[in-house]
Design a protein around this motif. Structure first.
Motif, PDB file in Angstrom:
ATOM      1  N   ASP A  49      -1.763   7.437  -1.792  1.00 19.85           N
ATOM      2  CA  ASP A  49      -0.611   7.613  -2.667  1.00 19.85           C
ATOM      3  C   ASP A  49      -0.737   8.891  -3.494  1.00 19.85           C
ATOM      4  O   ASP A  49      -1.826   9.255  -3.927  1.00 19.85           O
ATOM      5  N   ASP A  99      -4.499   2.013  -0.680  1.00 18.31           N
ATOM      6  CA  ASP A  99      -4.224   1.886  -2.109  1.00 18.31           C
ATOM      7  C   ASP A  99      -3.763   0.474  -2.450  1.00 18.31           C
ATOM      8  O   ASP A  99      -3.158  -0.216  -1.619  1.00 18.31           O
ATOM      9  N   LYS A 108      -1.065   0.326  -7.446  1.00 18.83           N
ATOM     10  CA  LYS A 108      -0.984   1.788  -7.322  1.00 18.83           C
ATOM     11  C   LYS A 108       0.301   2.165  -6.565  1.00 18.83           C
ATOM     12  O   LYS A 108       0.962   3.152  -6.898  1.00 18.83           O
ATOM     13  N   HIS A 109       0.661   1.359  -5.556  1.00 17.76           N
ATOM     14  CA  HIS A 109       1.918   1.592  -4.840  1.00 17.76           C
ATOM     15  C   HIS A 109       3.108   1.511  -5.800  1.00 17.76           C
ATOM     16  O   HIS A 109       4.041   2.307  -5.705  1.00 17.76           O
ATOM     17  N   LYS A 127       3.247   2.239  -8.952  1.00 14.86           N
ATOM     18  CA  LYS A 127       3.301   3.480  -9.746  1.00 14.86           C
ATOM     19  C   LYS A 127       3.827   4.638  -8.904  1.00 14.86           C
ATOM     20  O   LYS A 127       4.633   5.448  -9.378  1.00 14.86           O
ATOM     21  N   SER A 141      -0.529  -2.724   1.128  1.00 10.77           N
ATOM     22  CA  SER A 141      -1.926  -2.391   0.848  1.00 10.77           C
ATOM     23  C   SER A 141      -2.855  -3.009   1.892  1.00 10.77           C
ATOM     24  O   SER A 141      -2.899  -4.227   2.056  1.00 10.77           O
TER      25      SER A 141
END
Length: 153
Positions: free
Chosen positions: A39, A71, A75-76, A78, A91
């Protein structure tokens, strides 16, 4: 390595926004499953933005789009918010799906070797078979090539 004509390995993975995504549950629709290294890196960001910009055309062609990296789903989230992305991001923290698709490869940078995701994309038909497979993807022009294949499938 997964090639055209092979059955796409099914998977259920954690996804952005919570919950999971299961490939076989998208049938009988088609799916674009693309694997990317990380990412918020330049190439991965351009690729995700490209798929998002063409999302309406992919939907018109009956395709869902799923991006997969190691990730976390958090985190994805964001990454999606930062770039206003419209694709599904899943993920694969334990590399199981990357291994099944043959995209977990030895790579090298600056003379060091390491294991990582080889940028790859698979167009999967409503019957679960791989219609097209792109390996060692270069981002410029790639999304358009995938869209053209999806529209003619």
């Amino acid at each position: 390595m997964i090639s055209e004509g092979d059955m796409a390995p099914d998977f259920t993975l954690p996804r952005d926004g919570g919950g999971t995504i299961t490939l076989s549950e998208l049938r009988p629709g088609k799916a674009v499953v693309y694997f990317y290294p990380k990412d918020d890196t330049p190439g991965c960001t351009k690729e995700a933005i490209g798929f998002t910009e063409h999302l309406d055309a992919f939907k018109a062609a009956g395709c869902d789009i799923i991006g997969i990296s190691k990730d976390t789903a958090a985190k994805h989230d964001k990454f999606l918010a930062k770039h206003a992305l419209g694709v599904i991001l899943a993920s694969d923290a334990d590399d199981q799906v990357c291994e099944a698709y043959g995209v977990w490869k030895e790579k090298s940078m600056y003379g060091k070797t390491y294991m990582g995701i080889e940028r790859s994309t698979f167009l999967i038909g409503g019957d679960g078979k791989v219609l097209n497979a792109w390996h060692k993807v270069r981002v410029p022009g790639h999304v358009e090539a995938v869209l053209e294949a999806a529209q003619s499938a």
